[in-house]
Design an enzyme around this catalytic site. Structure first.
Site, PDB file in Angstrom:
ATOM      1  N   CYS A  86      39.498   8.636  -1.452  1.00  0.00           N
ATOM      2  CA  CYS A  86      39.335   7.405  -0.671  1.00  0.00           C
ATOM      3  C   CYS A  86      39.564   7.616   0.823  1.00  0.00           C
ATOM      4  O   CYS A  86      39.104   6.820   1.643  1.00  0.00           O
ATOM      5  CB  CYS A  86      40.281   6.328  -1.177  1.00  0.00           C
ATOM      6  SG  CYS A  86      40.101   5.966  -2.931  1.00  0.00           S
ATOM      7  N   ARG A 217      31.944 -12.965  -2.350  1.00  0.00           N
ATOM      8  CA  ARG A 217      31.557 -14.133  -3.150  1.00  0.00           C
ATOM      9  C   ARG A 217      32.577 -15.243  -2.998  1.00  0.00           C
ATOM     10  O   ARG A 217      33.739 -15.017  -2.656  1.00  0.00           O
ATOM     11  CB  ARG A 217      31.421 -13.732  -4.613  1.00  0.00           C
ATOM     12  CG  ARG A 217      32.681 -13.157  -5.246  1.00  0.00           C
ATOM     13  CD  ARG A 217      32.351 -12.331  -6.456  1.00  0.00           C
ATOM     14  NE  ARG A 217      31.512 -11.203  -6.095  1.00  0.00           N
ATOM     15  CZ  ARG A 217      30.873 -10.417  -6.969  1.00  0.00           C
ATOM     16  NH1 ARG A 217      30.987 -10.635  -8.256  1.00  0.00           N
ATOM     17  NH2 ARG A 217      30.132  -9.408  -6.567  1.00  0.00           N
ATOM     18  N   HIS A 345      34.124  -0.944  -1.787  1.00  0.00           N
ATOM     19  CA  HIS A 345      34.842   0.311  -1.546  1.00  0.00           C
ATOM     20  C   HIS A 345      34.005   1.513  -1.992  1.00  0.00           C
ATOM     21  O   HIS A 345      34.296   2.153  -2.988  1.00  0.00           O
ATOM     22  CB  HIS A 345      36.176   0.263  -2.299  1.00  0.00           C
ATOM     23  CG  HIS A 345      37.034   1.469  -2.131  1.00  0.00           C
ATOM     24  ND1 HIS A 345      36.925   2.357  -1.076  1.00  0.00           N
ATOM     25  CD2 HIS A 345      38.056   1.947  -2.908  1.00  0.00           C
ATOM     26  CE1 HIS A 345      37.830   3.311  -1.211  1.00  0.00           C
ATOM     27  NE2 HIS A 345      38.522   3.093  -2.319  1.00  0.00           N
ATOM     28  N   CYS A 375      45.303   4.319   0.684  1.00  0.00           N
ATOM     29  CA  CYS A 375      45.876   5.125  -0.381  1.00  0.00           C
ATOM     30  C   CYS A 375      44.800   6.092  -0.867  1.00  0.00           C
ATOM     31  O   CYS A 375      43.603   5.839  -0.697  1.00  0.00           O
ATOM     32  CB  CYS A 375      46.379   4.252  -1.526  1.00  0.00           C
ATOM     33  SG  CYS A 375      45.137   3.216  -2.312  1.00  0.00           S
ATOM     34  N   GLY A 377      43.591   8.775  -4.090  1.00  0.00           N
ATOM     35  CA  GLY A 377      43.749   9.211  -5.467  1.00  0.00           C
ATOM     36  C   GLY A 377      44.402  10.578  -5.571  1.00  0.00           C
ATOM     37  O   GLY A 377      44.119  11.473  -4.777  1.00  0.00           O
TER      38      GLY A 377
END
Length: 389
Positions: A86, A217, A345, A375, A377
């Site tokens: 990420c 949404r 993401h 953060c 992974g």
């Protein structure tokens, strides 16, 4: 001081939807071309291109170089990919900063590109299979969304964070509504219009112009409270309070302050003050921004109160709430135009997107200092301090 110039992003497309037929290299090239145009930099003036990307399988060698050359950057200019899950897009920018520190006359393009929709399923048949079934792995789940140390989905790490830090289901759903409502409000007022590159997609001879993020949404706390949990039957994480799976691209142009002044033209968006990368418990990977932000602030000589705006990537509402609480950040300073729960993401892109979304918002609001963090992974965190004059 390593300056940013202009940044652009391809609208984030939902999983298997509007951008699913576009390669990550092509998505990256759209962003690179527009960033160069806004920065008034010619492709042949670029010295290096660095692009974050996590999912490479089936996309050919060095997709960053593919993107660079598709955008008109000459073959003589090198390119490479960064994979810090990420944090990839942000690490591309940090690597560009480091390169310029050693090569102050260089102009560097950095960003991220990702098509999660195109990530293939994999069969290992190299040694042959004479009998029985063979496992078909989802490369997206395996290579981007699974903890390699505990062999479980990243969603379980969010459940771990929620349990340890006392983040309730209602806390998470309320934060998700907050993200969605802010994103919808920003879209309606045209906040992202300077950042998004309109692109045209042709499908069955019908051409559609894509110029808005696809995922945001309208939702309510009541609607989210009815969703089932998706990682543990007695858990708190649902599809409504975690980030979505998306496709997209982002890019920016970096150079020294001296180079920007010498060239004139486009006004720099700001400059990098400090950066930090840290490790943490993989089972609680969502808490990586806490030590990362603390380390970056220490390097910058800032306190939390000195920072005007924060962009904290919303991998999950559980970890977002816990991070904000642990750092004691006023919620009104965080993700003021929504975050990944609403905007999406695309894993290799988000680090670049949040950094320069932050810079645009600092400019828009007349504020000075910002911090972006994600953060990562496997148990890491990355953070960047930026400032406008």
């Amino acid at each position: 001081k390593q300056w940013y110039q202009r940044r652009v992003a391809i609208t984030a497309g939902d999983f298997n939807k509007v951008l699913s037929g576009v390669s990550p290299a092509q998505l990256g090239s759209y962003a690179i071309s527009s960033a160069l145009d806004k920065a008034a930099v010619k492709p042949e003036e670029v010295a290096l291109c660095i692009m974050g990307q996590v999912l490479y399988a089936g996309e050919g060698s060095c997709p960053a170089r593919q993107a660079a050359m598709k955008s008109g950057i000459p073959a003589e200019v090198p390119s490479y990919n960064v994979n810090m899950v990420c944090g990839s897009g942000m690490m591309a920018i940090i690597n560009a900063y480091n390169h310029i520190s050693l090569n102050p006359r260089d102009i560097v393009v950095a960003g991220g590109q990702e098509s999660m929709s195109r990530a293939p399923h994999l069969l290992h048949m190299r040694n042959g299979k004479t009998m029985g079934n063979t496992e078909c792995k989802d490369s997206m789940i395996n290579d981007a969304l699974t903890c390699p140390f505990n062999n479980y989905h990243m969603g379980i790490t969010a459940e771990n964070v929620a349990e340890k830090y006392g983040v309730t289901r209602q806390d998470q759903d309320a934060f998700a509504v907050y993200s969605q409502s802010r994103a919808r409000s920003a879209m309606k007022s045209g906040v992202f219009s300077d950042e998004i590159v309109p692109i045209k997609i042709t499908n069955r001879k019908v051409t559609t112009t894509i110029d808005t993020d696809e995922h945001p949404r309208d939702t309510t706390l009541e609607a989210l409270s009815k969703l089932r949990t998706c990682f543990k039957t007695d858990g708190t994480v649902t599809p409504g309070n975690c980030s979505s799976i998306n496709d997209g691209g982002a890019a920016c142009v970096l150079m020294t302050q001296e180079m920007a002044t010498e060239r004139g033209g486009a006004e720099p968006l700001g400059f990098i003050v400090a950066a930090a990368q840290v490790g943490c418990d993989p089972a609680l990977m969502g808490m990586g921004p806490v030590p990362a932000v603390q380390a970056a602030l220490k390097k910058a000589g800032w306190s939390i109160d000195d920072v005007d705006l924060f962009e904290i990537n919303e991998a999950f509402a559980a970890q977002s709430v816990a991070v904000i609480n642990e750092l004691c950040i006023p919620i009104e300073k965080v993700n003021v135009n929504g975050g990944a729960i609403a905007l999406g993401h695309p894993v290799g892109v988000s680090g670049a997107r949040i950094v320069i979304t932050l810079l645009y918002q600092l400019a828009r609001s007349g504020k000075k200092r910002g911090v972006a963090s994600l953060c990562v992974g496997g148990g890491m965190g990355v953070a960047l301090c930026v400032q406008r004059n």
